[in-house]
Design a protein around this motif. Sequence first.
Motif, PDB file in Angstrom:
ATOM      1  N   UNK A 182       0.825  -1.204   0.000  1.00 18.67           N
ATOM      2  CA  UNK A 182       0.000   0.000   0.000  1.00 18.67           C
ATOM      3  C   UNK A 182       0.861   1.257   0.000  1.00 18.67           C
ATOM      4  N   UNK A 183       1.975   1.198   0.720  1.00 19.22           N
ATOM      5  CA  UNK A 183       2.863   2.346   0.809  1.00 19.22           C
ATOM      6  C   UNK A 183       3.459   2.688  -0.549  1.00 19.22           C
ATOM      7  N   UNK A 184       3.822   1.660  -1.318  1.00 15.48           N
ATOM      8  CA  UNK A 184       4.372   1.887  -2.648  1.00 15.48           C
ATOM      9  C   UNK A 184       3.357   2.580  -3.549  1.00 15.48           C
ATOM     10  N   UNK A 185       2.108   2.140  -3.503  1.00 11.93           N
ATOM     11  CA  UNK A 185       1.091   2.760  -4.358  1.00 11.93           C
ATOM     12  C   UNK A 185       0.732   4.164  -3.886  1.00 11.93           C
ATOM     13  N   UNK A 186       0.828   4.408  -2.606  1.00 15.88           N
ATOM     14  CA  UNK A 186       0.628   5.763  -2.099  1.00 15.88           C
ATOM     15  C   UNK A 186       1.694   6.700  -2.666  1.00 15.88           C
TER      16      UNK A 186
END
Length: 248
Positions: free
Chosen positions: A230-234
């Motif tokens: 999720x952090x990467x897509x954020x």
Amino acid sequence: CYTLNLLKSIGNIHLISKEEKLCCCKLRIVEFDDHFDELLEKGKSDDTTIITANNSISFPELGFWHQRYYYYSKYDEGIQMDDECWWSVTPEIISEYIAKLAGNNAIVIDGFCGSGGNVIQFSKFCSKIYAIDIDKTRLDICKHNCEVYKCKDNVVFILSDFLLMENNPIFTNKADYIFLSPPWGGVKYKNSDVYSIKNLMTPSIYDIIRVSLNVSKRIMFYLPRTLLLEELFEILSEILNKTQSGSG
């Protein structure tokens, strides 16, 4: 784990941001029939070789040493690695899979080439590969290992900071893919249950992605299995939104 459970239950997944400005190609589980146990046993066959081996620039922890044929099937033919390469190199079968994904006609930039595990496979399956590293010793290791594998003359070695390469004219509209396996922060990343790409990776993941998108819209990442997806897509959404708004 949530993503893995979804993959197991419903198969491929398309990831799209709430604003539908960011779409990730379908994710899938890939099973490798790599005979890892056999390679590991081969690596354990004679622990004393770690004392007499002369083809390594450094000697790793025993666990990494046992996996040397997993990293390079031609390890005994003169492969070299320094301290960082031992824990950061992509296993050979995964490097091969990634190179095949890029395709025969692809031009690829490896922004953090290290000891050349990915460069070797890109050279075998792709049209051209630019191998970049900021460390001269590491780039020399990459060149040497490419010679061990008798790579084609389609590799261009560049001693530079990848973050300074975005305006280099040789890359203008030429790269089909950017392959990125940036420094993860050493083996200490395994000490945490999850890997925060924002807090642990240096250089900044924001700078890495921003530079990459200025060169090519296709980015291949090789990242820790404990990554917070999720952090990467954020991060990607933040960067794309800034770009589209003209503020960055």
